[in-house]
Write a protein that holds these residues in place. Structure first.
Motif, mmCIF file in Angstrom:
data_model
loop_
_atom_site.group_PDB
_atom_site.id
_atom_site.type_symbol
_atom_site.label_atom_id
_atom_site.label_comp_id
_atom_site.label_asym_id
_atom_site.label_seq_id
_atom_site.Cartn_x
_atom_site.Cartn_y
_atom_site.Cartn_z
ATOM 1 N N GLU A 55 61.107 29.749 64.533
ATOM 2 C CA GLU A 55 59.723 29.584 64.984
ATOM 3 C C GLU A 55 59.667 29.197 66.460
ATOM 4 O O GLU A 55 58.847 29.711 67.219
ATOM 5 N N ARG A 56 60.546 28.276 66.863
ATOM 6 C CA ARG A 56 60.580 27.867 68.261
ATOM 7 C C ARG A 56 60.946 29.042 69.157
ATOM 8 O O ARG A 56 60.339 29.254 70.206
ATOM 9 N N ARG A 57 61.966 29.786 68.748
ATOM 10 C CA ARG A 57 62.416 30.931 69.541
ATOM 11 C C ARG A 57 61.276 31.915 69.794
ATOM 12 O O ARG A 57 61.160 32.486 70.879
ATOM 13 N N GLN A 58 60.427 32.110 68.788
ATOM 14 C CA GLN A 58 59.309 33.040 68.924
ATOM 15 C C GLN A 58 58.237 32.516 69.874
ATOM 16 O O GLN A 58 57.537 33.296 70.510
ATOM 17 N N PRO A 85 55.643 20.922 74.060
ATOM 18 C CA PRO A 85 54.619 21.408 73.116
ATOM 19 C C PRO A 85 55.198 22.263 71.973
ATOM 20 O O PRO A 85 54.751 22.154 70.834
ATOM 21 N N VAL A 86 56.194 23.070 72.286
ATOM 22 C CA VAL A 86 56.809 23.900 71.242
ATOM 23 C C VAL A 86 57.578 23.022 70.261
ATOM 24 O O VAL A 86 57.513 23.213 69.044
ATOM 25 N N LYS A 87 58.302 22.048 70.790
ATOM 26 C CA LYS A 87 59.045 21.138 69.902
ATOM 27 C C LYS A 87 58.089 20.324 69.026
ATOM 28 O O LYS A 87 58.396 20.027 67.882
ATOM 29 N N ALA A 88 56.951 19.956 69.571
ATOM 30 C CA ALA A 88 55.971 19.202 68.782
ATOM 31 C C ALA A 88 55.342 20.104 67.702
ATOM 32 O O ALA A 88 55.072 19.650 66.578
ATOM 33 N N LYS A 89 55.139 21.372 68.028
ATOM 34 C CA LYS A 89 54.528 22.310 67.078
ATOM 35 C C LYS A 89 55.480 22.632 65.931
ATOM 36 O O LYS A 89 55.049 22.808 64.792
ATOM 37 N N TYR A 90 56.778 22.719 66.236
ATOM 38 C CA TYR A 90 57.797 23.040 65.219
ATOM 39 C C TYR A 90 58.900 21.973 65.257
ATOM 40 O O TYR A 90 59.991 22.206 65.762
#
Length: 93
Positions: A55-58, A85-90
């Motif tokens: 998910e992060r990679r995407q 923000p990406v780490k917080a989202k996933y």
């Protein structure tokens, strides 16, 4: 019946073929493999734990965009604006 292919392959590394139509699961010799749902479920849990990486990679922009952002805005701004923000989202499980 739709089978969980990825979990079956993880739980049973010798499996090379899964046919949803006939629910046939075969090894490399063409022998039928008997599977246990508990092992498939355990493998699914393990796969789900790793899903955050995909998910992060995407969600991250490509490397060129990220390097350009670092060049123009600095490393700390890149980390707070793009990475965090990406780490917080996933989050990691």
């Amino acid at each position: 019946m739709i089978l969980d292919h990825n979990a079956i392959y993880k739980a049973y590394p010798s499996v090379v073929s899964i046919d949803d139509t006939d629910s046939k699961i075969l090894d490399s010799s063409g022998n039928s493999v008997v599977v246990e749902q508990s092992k498939i479920d355990a493998a699914r849990v393990e796969l789900d734990k790793e899903n955050y990486k995909f998910e992060r990679r995407q969600d991250y922009p490509d490397w060129g965009v990220q390097l350009d952002y670092i060049y123009h805005n600095g490393f700390d701004k890149w980390k707070t604006d793009i990475v965090d923000p990406v780490k917080a989202k996933y989050p990691k499980p």
